[in-house]
Motif scaffolding. Structure first.
Motif, PDB file in Angstrom:
ATOM      1  N   ALA A 227       0.835  -1.200   0.000  1.00 49.71           N
ATOM      2  CA  ALA A 227       0.000   0.000   0.000  1.00 49.71           C
ATOM      3  C   ALA A 227       0.873   1.254   0.000  1.00 49.71           C
ATOM      4  O   ALA A 227       0.553   2.257  -0.661  1.00 49.71           O
ATOM      5  N   PHE A 228       1.974   1.224   0.752  1.00 49.13           N
ATOM      6  CA  PHE A 228       2.928   2.333   0.768  1.00 49.13           C
ATOM      7  C   PHE A 228       3.443   2.614  -0.645  1.00 49.13           C
ATOM      8  O   PHE A 228       3.492   3.768  -1.095  1.00 49.13           O
ATOM      9  N   VAL A 229       3.784   1.549  -1.377  1.00 52.19           N
ATOM     10  CA  VAL A 229       4.277   1.708  -2.745  1.00 52.19           C
ATOM     11  C   VAL A 229       3.175   2.237  -3.658  1.00 52.19           C
ATOM     12  O   VAL A 229       3.421   3.102  -4.511  1.00 52.19           O
ATOM     13  N   TYR A 230       1.954   1.749  -3.496  1.00 51.83           N
ATOM     14  CA  TYR A 230       0.846   2.273  -4.299  1.00 51.83           C
ATOM     15  C   TYR A 230       0.670   3.770  -4.044  1.00 51.83           C
ATOM     16  O   TYR A 230       0.366   4.541  -4.965  1.00 51.83           O
ATOM     17  N   GLY A 231       0.831   4.182  -2.785  1.00 47.13           N
ATOM     18  CA  GLY A 231       0.728   5.600  -2.467  1.00 47.13           C
ATOM     19  C   GLY A 231       1.769   6.438  -3.175  1.00 47.13           C
ATOM     20  O   GLY A 231       1.525   7.605  -3.516  1.00 47.13           O
ATOM     21  N   GLN A 232       2.936   5.870  -3.420  1.00 45.36           N
ATOM     22  CA  GLN A 232       3.988   6.602  -4.125  1.00 45.36           C
ATOM     23  C   GLN A 232       3.624   6.869  -5.588  1.00 45.36           C
ATOM     24  O   GLN A 232       4.168   7.789  -6.200  1.00 45.36           O
ATOM     25  N   GLY A 233       2.694   6.082  -6.135  1.00 50.31           N
ATOM     26  CA  GLY A 233       2.389   6.130  -7.562  1.00 50.31           C
ATOM     27  C   GLY A 233       2.039   7.494  -8.112  1.00 50.31           C
ATOM     28  O   GLY A 233       2.667   7.961  -9.085  1.00 50.31           O
ATOM     29  N   PRO A 234       1.024   8.200  -7.571  1.00 47.17           N
ATOM     30  CA  PRO A 234       0.656   9.484  -8.179  1.00 47.17           C
ATOM     31  C   PRO A 234       1.751  10.536  -8.103  1.00 47.17           C
ATOM     32  O   PRO A 234       1.878  11.379  -8.994  1.00 47.17           O
ATOM     33  N   VAL A 235       2.575  10.495  -7.049  1.00 48.98           N
ATOM     34  CA  VAL A 235       3.680  11.453  -6.948  1.00 48.98           C
ATOM     35  C   VAL A 235       4.754  11.110  -7.979  1.00 48.98           C
ATOM     36  O   VAL A 235       5.298  11.998  -8.651  1.00 48.98           O
ATOM     37  N   ALA A 236       5.066   9.820  -8.097  1.00 49.90           N
ATOM     38  CA  ALA A 236       6.050   9.397  -9.096  1.00 49.90           C
ATOM     39  C   ALA A 236       5.580   9.735 -10.506  1.00 49.90           C
ATOM     40  O   ALA A 236       6.389  10.071 -11.378  1.00 49.90           O
ATOM     41  N   HIS A 237       4.257   9.670 -10.738  1.00 49.77           N
ATOM     42  CA  HIS A 237       3.692  10.033 -12.036  1.00 49.77           C
ATOM     43  C   HIS A 237       3.988  11.502 -12.346  1.00 49.77           C
ATOM     44  O   HIS A 237       4.406  11.846 -13.461  1.00 49.77           O
ATOM     45  N   ASP A 245       6.216  17.813 -12.839  1.00 52.56           N
ATOM     46  CA  ASP A 245       5.077  18.601 -12.364  1.00 52.56           C
ATOM     47  C   ASP A 245       5.271  18.861 -10.871  1.00 52.56           C
ATOM     48  O   ASP A 245       4.737  18.149 -10.021  1.00 52.56           O
ATOM     49  N   TRP A 246       6.038  19.926 -10.544  1.00 55.63           N
ATOM     50  CA  TRP A 246       6.364  20.189  -9.149  1.00 55.63           C
ATOM     51  C   TRP A 246       5.140  20.603  -8.351  1.00 55.63           C
ATOM     52  O   TRP A 246       5.030  20.277  -7.166  1.00 55.63           O
ATOM     53  N   ALA A 247       4.217  21.306  -8.961  1.00 53.24           N
ATOM     54  CA  ALA A 247       2.983  21.668  -8.255  1.00 53.24           C
ATOM     55  C   ALA A 247       2.188  20.424  -7.903  1.00 53.24           C
ATOM     56  O   ALA A 247       1.644  20.309  -6.798  1.00 53.24           O
ATOM     57  N   ILE A 249       3.448  17.412  -7.491  1.00 58.15           N
ATOM     58  CA  ILE A 249       4.206  16.697  -6.458  1.00 58.15           C
ATOM     59  C   ILE A 249       3.885  17.263  -5.081  1.00 58.15           C
ATOM     60  O   ILE A 249       3.597  16.527  -4.129  1.00 58.15           O
ATOM     61  N   LEU A 250       3.917  18.598  -4.956  1.00 50.33           N
ATOM     62  CA  LEU A 250       3.632  19.235  -3.672  1.00 50.33           C
ATOM     63  C   LEU A 250       2.200  18.962  -3.231  1.00 50.33           C
ATOM     64  O   LEU A 250       1.951  18.669  -2.050  1.00 50.33           O
ATOM     65  N   ARG A 251       1.266  19.036  -4.165  1.00 49.64           N
ATOM     66  CA  ARG A 251      -0.142  18.794  -3.818  1.00 49.64           C
ATOM     67  C   ARG A 251      -0.335  17.385  -3.287  1.00 49.64           C
ATOM     68  O   ARG A 251      -0.982  17.172  -2.259  1.00 49.64           O
ATOM     69  N   TRP A 252       0.237  16.401  -3.974  1.00 42.68           N
ATOM     70  CA  TRP A 252       0.079  15.008  -3.534  1.00 42.68           C
ATOM     71  C   TRP A 252       0.781  14.770  -2.201  1.00 42.68           C
ATOM     72  O   TRP A 252       0.290  14.000  -1.361  1.00 42.68           O
ATOM     73  N   MET A 253       1.924  15.402  -1.986  1.00 41.23           N
ATOM     74  CA  MET A 253       2.617  15.226  -0.707  1.00 41.23           C
ATOM     75  C   MET A 253       1.798  15.796   0.448  1.00 41.23           C
ATOM     76  O   MET A 253       1.721  15.198   1.531  1.00 41.23           O
ATOM     77  N   LEU A 254       1.139  16.948   0.226  1.00 32.58           N
ATOM     78  CA  LEU A 254       0.287  17.523   1.264  1.00 32.58           C
ATOM     79  C   LEU A 254      -0.924  16.634   1.524  1.00 32.58           C
ATOM     80  O   LEU A 254      -1.319  16.419   2.680  1.00 32.58           O
ATOM     81  N   ILE A 255      -1.504  16.122   0.453  1.00 33.11           N
ATOM     82  CA  ILE A 255      -2.629  15.191   0.613  1.00 33.11           C
ATOM     83  C   ILE A 255      -2.174  13.964   1.405  1.00 33.11           C
ATOM     84  O   ILE A 255      -2.852  13.499   2.323  1.00 33.11           O
ATOM     85  N   GLY A 256      -1.009  13.427   1.054  1.00 31.81           N
ATOM     86  CA  GLY A 256      -0.488  12.246   1.729  1.00 31.81           C
ATOM     87  C   GLY A 256      -0.230  12.487   3.203  1.00 31.81           C
ATOM     88  O   GLY A 256      -0.512  11.633   4.049  1.00 31.81           O
ATOM     89  N   ALA A 257       0.309  13.668   3.528  1.00 31.87           N
ATOM     90  CA  ALA A 257       0.565  13.985   4.932  1.00 31.87           C
ATOM     91  C   ALA A 257      -0.738  14.005   5.719  1.00 31.87           C
ATOM     92  O   ALA A 257      -0.818  13.462   6.835  1.00 31.87           O
ATOM     93  N   GLY A 258      -1.771  14.595   5.131  1.00 25.53           N
ATOM     94  CA  GLY A 258      -3.074  14.610   5.792  1.00 25.53           C
ATOM     95  C   GLY A 258      -3.634  13.212   5.974  1.00 25.53           C
ATOM     96  O   GLY A 258      -4.172  12.867   7.038  1.00 25.53           O
ATOM     97  N   GLN A 259      -3.518  12.387   4.926  1.00 26.83           N
ATOM     98  CA  GLN A 259      -4.011  11.016   5.021  1.00 26.83           C
ATOM     99  C   GLN A 259      -3.266  10.227   6.090  1.00 26.83           C
ATOM    100  O   GLN A 259      -3.878   9.475   6.862  1.00 26.83           O
ATOM    101  N   ALA A 260      -1.948  10.397   6.135  1.00 25.94           N
ATOM    102  CA  ALA A 260      -1.155   9.649   7.113  1.00 25.94           C
ATOM    103  C   ALA A 260      -1.551  10.012   8.539  1.00 25.94           C
ATOM    104  O   ALA A 260      -1.657   9.141   9.408  1.00 25.94           O
TER     105      ALA A 260
END
Length: 319
Positions: A227-237, A245-247, A249-260
């Protein structure tokens, strides 16, 4: 006459499940056998599946081709099969999947109706009866569903249970990146590139397959890292875009932090209460962490093991 449609099954030291997958592929109905071939690629360091595949070939109503790819890695296996395959359409079935007789015809019908470059179908996981703990979660984890009706979709899935038009590929012989040989996700890289190139994806709800996960995968010790690896998918995309797409990347990282944070707290509460559904929250928290820690240094290797490694954990397939 060259086959128009190639079925590909990658495998590594799973003789029982492989036989089930191959027999289900050979039993497809509603498609002219003269248009078909089946390619089984053995990703073991020794040709351990060769004898079994040769026996199964005696039952085949169309050519069954054995390919040995000793270089470990899921991308290596898929590329070796693609090099051997003759079809203009490529159907992928994993070696832990069983396809009903209508499966291939359903994929082909949707591909033709929607002129799709890639078609995906549902996966229905089934755990053995002895699996009681976290059973609902585990079966959901290994399944694939989509609320969409038949037609075009704006997202993609993994290779298992998919149909690919070879003409859509930049490299029609070796389209999968060896960068993902050990971690998996080589199909995500490919389909992400196709999406950026404007290719058409479709969903075929009737083209479903069974999946029988191997016993060692039916545990949180496997699914949560996955599941951790699946979570990496949209950011790696987003990172794989040119330019990155740095914007995004930042958006997905913020979403991920909230989810975690949110799902991690819920998982802790459910764990303290000994609730059996805690695994669902743990899964979501792991996916959130994957979005935050997405770089190469955090990549987890699931594939590409050698014959001396633990058997059963090195299957060259990814649902």
């Amino acid at each position: 006459m060259a086959a128009r449609i190639s079925l590909i099954i990658p495998t590594q030291r799973r003789p029982g499940p492989l036989a089930l997958a191959v027999r289900s592929a050979l039993a497809q109905q509603g498609v002219d056998p003269a248009e078909l071939e089946l390619v089984v690629v053995d990703n073991d360091s020794v040709p351990s599946a060769k004898a079994a595949v040769e026996r199964l070939a005696t039952e085949a109503p169309f050519p069954l081709v054995y390919v040995h790819e000793p270089s470990a890695g899921v991308a290596n296996a898929r590329n070796a099969a693609m090099e051997q395959a003759e079809g203009e359409l490529i159907a992928f079935l994993d070696d832990d999947e069983e396809a009903p007789p209508h499966w291939l015809a359903s994929l082909l019908a949707v591909q033709a109706r929607w002129d799709a470059d890639v078609v995906f179908g549902p996966v229905r996981a089934r755990a053995p009866a002895r699996i009681v703990r976290h059973r609902a979660y585990l079966e959901q984890f290994f399944s694939r569903s989509d609320p969409a009706a038949e037609g075009l979709i704006d997202h993609y899935y993994g290779c298992g249970d998919s149909l690919l038009r070879r003409a859509a590929l930049v490299d029609p012989k070796r389209p999968f990146s060896p960068e993902r040989n050990r971690s998996g996700g080589e199909d995500d890289l490919l389909f992400g590139a196709l999406q950026r190139a404007g290719k058409r994806f479709a969903w075929a709800p009737e083209a479903w397959v069974w999946e029988d996960p191997s016993p060692e995968r039916l545990a949180l010790a496997y699914t949560l890292p996955r599941a951790f690896v699946y979570g990496q998918g949209p950011v790696a995309h987003c990172a794989a875009a040119d330019p990155p797409d740095w914007a995004g990347i930042l958006r997905w990282m913020l979403i991920g932090a909230g989810q975690a944070i949110v799902y991690g707290l819920l998982a802790l509460i459910l764990w303290l209460l000994r609730r059996p559904d805690r695994a669902f929250m743990m899964d979501r928290a792991a996916r959130g962490l994957g979005k935050v820690f997405w770089g190469k240094r955090f990549r987890i290797n699931f594939y590409g093991r050698t014959v001396s490694d633990n058997a059963g954990q090195d299957i060259a397939s990814d649902s």
